[in-house]
Design an enzyme around this catalytic site. Structure first.
Site, PDB file in Angstrom:
ATOM      1  N   GLU A 115       3.941  38.326  38.422  1.00  0.00           N
ATOM      2  CA  GLU A 115       4.099  38.980  37.122  1.00  0.00           C
ATOM      3  C   GLU A 115       3.074  38.477  36.105  1.00  0.00           C
ATOM      4  O   GLU A 115       2.561  39.249  35.291  1.00  0.00           O
ATOM      5  CB  GLU A 115       5.518  38.766  36.579  1.00  0.00           C
ATOM      6  CG  GLU A 115       6.631  39.336  37.442  1.00  0.00           C
ATOM      7  CD  GLU A 115       6.666  40.861  37.447  1.00  0.00           C
ATOM      8  OE1 GLU A 115       5.916  41.487  36.664  1.00  0.00           O
ATOM      9  OE2 GLU A 115       7.455  41.426  38.241  1.00  0.00           O
ATOM     10  N   ASP A 256       4.992  47.764  47.803  1.00  0.00           N
ATOM     11  CA  ASP A 256       4.233  48.850  47.172  1.00  0.00           C
ATOM     12  C   ASP A 256       2.833  48.486  46.679  1.00  0.00           C
ATOM     13  O   ASP A 256       1.834  49.106  47.068  1.00  0.00           O
ATOM     14  CB  ASP A 256       5.049  49.450  46.025  1.00  0.00           C
ATOM     15  CG  ASP A 256       5.556  48.410  45.024  1.00  0.00           C
ATOM     16  OD1 ASP A 256       5.478  47.208  45.302  1.00  0.00           O
ATOM     17  OD2 ASP A 256       6.049  48.823  43.954  1.00  0.00           O
ATOM     18  N   GLU A 350      17.643  53.038  41.045  1.00  0.00           N
ATOM     19  CA  GLU A 350      16.850  52.043  41.762  1.00  0.00           C
ATOM     20  C   GLU A 350      16.919  52.252  43.277  1.00  0.00           C
ATOM     21  O   GLU A 350      15.917  52.112  43.964  1.00  0.00           O
ATOM     22  CB  GLU A 350      17.322  50.631  41.408  1.00  0.00           C
ATOM     23  CG  GLU A 350      16.943  50.179  40.007  1.00  0.00           C
ATOM     24  CD  GLU A 350      15.468  49.861  39.881  1.00  0.00           C
ATOM     25  OE1 GLU A 350      15.105  48.677  39.871  1.00  0.00           O
ATOM     26  OE2 GLU A 350      14.662  50.814  39.791  1.00  0.00           O
ATOM     27  N   GLU A 371       6.846  54.752  37.862  1.00  0.00           N
ATOM     28  CA  GLU A 371       6.160  55.154  39.096  1.00  0.00           C
ATOM     29  C   GLU A 371       6.127  56.666  39.324  1.00  0.00           C
ATOM     30  O   GLU A 371       5.101  57.219  39.750  1.00  0.00           O
ATOM     31  CB  GLU A 371       6.800  54.443  40.295  1.00  0.00           C
ATOM     32  CG  GLU A 371       6.424  52.991  40.438  1.00  0.00           C
ATOM     33  CD  GLU A 371       7.166  52.083  39.468  1.00  0.00           C
ATOM     34  OE1 GLU A 371       6.728  50.926  39.287  1.00  0.00           O
ATOM     35  OE2 GLU A 371       8.185  52.529  38.877  1.00  0.00           O
TER      36      GLU A 371
END
Length: 554
Positions: A115, A256, A350, A371
């Site tokens: 992150e 991803d 989710e 996304e």
């Protein structure tokens, strides 16, 4: 697992087509209306953060206060600065540019390596590269030097010890003072190990120090080396032994952005081997994970056996990736399937069980993720299909209706009853709103296709800016041409990681001559003599630059 794949595929297409068939064309005035409404959305969220939450990382929109989440970086401010540039607000950009130079990274705290890289280092690098465009006073050695670049390098140096593992795949946590915490787990997710090349490679190209790009490439190659005989990977791995500890391959959760950085890393840094890797993964994904109707499910990475009929919201990035690879029919098929879920709930849970047609218990929330919108942006840019604009308007209206509070926008705790949560993650400012805005702002500078460029002179010679942008996984745009401004080859010639020289081979010249149908040979050779980078050449359109490895975006 799914009884009639062709029927399901036809239904999804018919559903989306029927929903928007009577809407007609998405008019210019309607596009402008939504562009302005998205801008209003941003400022309601951003101003609320400044008023109620700054200097904390994130806003809590129900209690109208703030709290720290990913390291006490005033994260929402760092994440939002290039969205200010996207909206053309040079005054606020300059103010924030000055503020974030004072970020304190000398604190005894544990932070996420992943992150911190995508949100903070990515945000700093993007703001650094946008500074001149935003009328910030920069020195004569920019973009090779600058205060935000210095800060990004300092923070990257604090992350580098995490890569000191047997495989080169990094630990998940680092302490900003002491390094890897004692007792830190050896297990990390695939995305957590393979999502560094855009940021670390940019630092190497701007500073001339190859160690950052080498570390990121080593991790990517290590993950590739651990693939199964059928070219699938797990979603969690032991960074010391290289053994997979979670055997399900997914296109989303836990994996991803690893796939994303193979494609974008190949394009940014001219590493064709990374594109080759992704092409092999796509073949395996299509063979073992596709249900035949636009959805992709979990599969055992060794056997290819489908294990769980689950859709995860992070899967929604995949149509965008397929678009970048020129696989437009597949991208549209999957995007349409995913949008049926948005229409069902007015948001996207989710996790969703495709067999039971129900949200997964305990994972019914929608945290304002970007996304699905990101994929719509890419496919809309590639096809000019008005249906995609109606989809984007649909999403905007849903968020405005369901998630807006007096103090910003909040996540949904449950998409079925639209129960509100109390969190506005920084990526709402960095990604969700940015992608929405770009869909409706067709002339935004971030849509640069290489037709025009701005020549910039440095001590290393000339480079060409504004030729095009590649987004990191937090939607922080990196100016492709800027990576040729500071050094042409920081690696020594004997290294296996040598940067490719900024020149064209005879084969590339022949290829260019064949593909540039509207450009005569004399003009072509004149372009080549100017020593443009193959991926940043202003004579190449966006579509042609993305066809470098045979994947043409049309």
């Amino acid at each position: 697992m799914f009884c009639d794949k062709e029927f399901i595929l036809i239904i999804s297409f018919l559903f989306v087509s029927h929903v928007y068939c009577n809407e007609g064309q998405f008019s210019t005035s309607k596009r402008l209306q939504y562009k302005n409404r998205v801008k209003q959305m941003f400022y309601h969220a951003y101003d609320s953060y400044l008023k109620y939450a700054y200097p904390y990382d994130e806003l809590r929109p129900l209690t109208c206060d703030g709290y720290d989440t990913w390291g006490s970086y005033s994260l929402s401010l760092v994440d939002a600065i290039d969205t200010l540039a996207t909206l053309g607000n040079s005054t606020e950009f300059s103010r924030v540019y000055t503020i974030i130079q004072s970020l304190d990274i000398e604190r005894d705290i544990n932070v996420s390596v992943f992150e911190t890289n995508i949100r903070v280092i990515g945000g700093l690098l993007s703001a650094h590269l946008l500074a001149k465009r935003m009328n910030v006073s920069v020195n004569s050695t920019w973009p090779c030097t600058g205060p935000l670049l210095d800060l990004a390098v300092a923070l990257a140096n604090k992350l580098l010890p995490a890569f000191d593992t047997e495989t080169g795949i990094p630990y998940g946590t680092i302490n900003l003072v002491w390094g890897v915490p004692i007792g830190e787990t050896n297990i990390t997710c695939t995305a957590g190990g393979g999502t560094f090349l855009i940021e670390f490679g940019t630092i190497s190209r701007l500073t001339g120090d190859p160690k950052y790009e080498r570390a990121a490439l080593k991790a990517l190659r290590a993950l590739w080396s651990k693939r199964s005989s059928i070219n699938l990977i797990g979603n969690h791995i032991n960074i010391q032994t290289g053994e997979w500890t979670a055997n399900d391959c997914t296109i989303g959760t836990g994996v991803d952005s690893y796939f994303e950085y193979l494609v974008k890393g190949a394009l940014l840094f001219r590493h064709p081997e990374l594109m080759d890797m992704m092409n092999e993964y796509i073949k395996a994904i299509d063979t073992h994970m596709s249900d035949g109707s636009g959805w992709f499910v979990f599969a055992n990475y060794q056997q290819g056996r489908k294990t769980m009929p689950l859709f995860a919201s992070l899967d929604a990035f995949y149509p965008g990736l397929l678009t970048l690879l020129g696989k437009l029919d597949r991208a549209r098929e999957t995007l349409y399937a995913y949008h049926t879920m948005w229409r069902k709930y007015g948001s996207m849970p989710e996790f969703y069980n495709l067999a039971q047609q129900e949200c997964m218990q305990g994972r019914e929330g929608y945290p304002l993720r970007p996304e699905h919108i990101e994929s719509i942006m890419y496919l809309s840019k590639a096809t000019d299909d008005d249906t995609l604009l109606f989809m984007a308007a649909d999403i905007f209206d849903s968020i405005e209706s369901c998630c807006k509070t007096s103090c910003g926008y909040t996540s949904l705790k449950n998409v079925k009853d639209h129960q509100l949560d109390n969190r506005m993650e920084s990526f709402f400012l960095a990604e969700t709103i940015k992608y929405l805005y770009l869909i409706f702002d067709e002339n935004n500078f971030l849509h640069a296709n290489g037709e025009y460029a701005t020549e910039h002179r440095t001590a290393s010679g000339s480079c060409f800016l504004d030729t095009g942008y590649v987004y990191n996984t937090e939607a922080h745009p990196i100016d492709i041409g800027s990576l040729d401004c500071c050094t042409s080859s920081p690696f020594d010639e004997t290294s296996s990681d040598v940067f490719e020289k900024n020149s064209l081979s005879k084969e590339q010249i022949r290829w260019l001559g064949n593909i540039l149908l509207n450009q005569d040979k004399e003009e072509l050779h004149a372009v080549i003599k100017k020593n443009y980078s193959l991926l940043t050449c202003s004579a190449l359109t966006f579509e042609q630059r993305f066809s470098l490895y045979g994947e043409i975006l049309t």
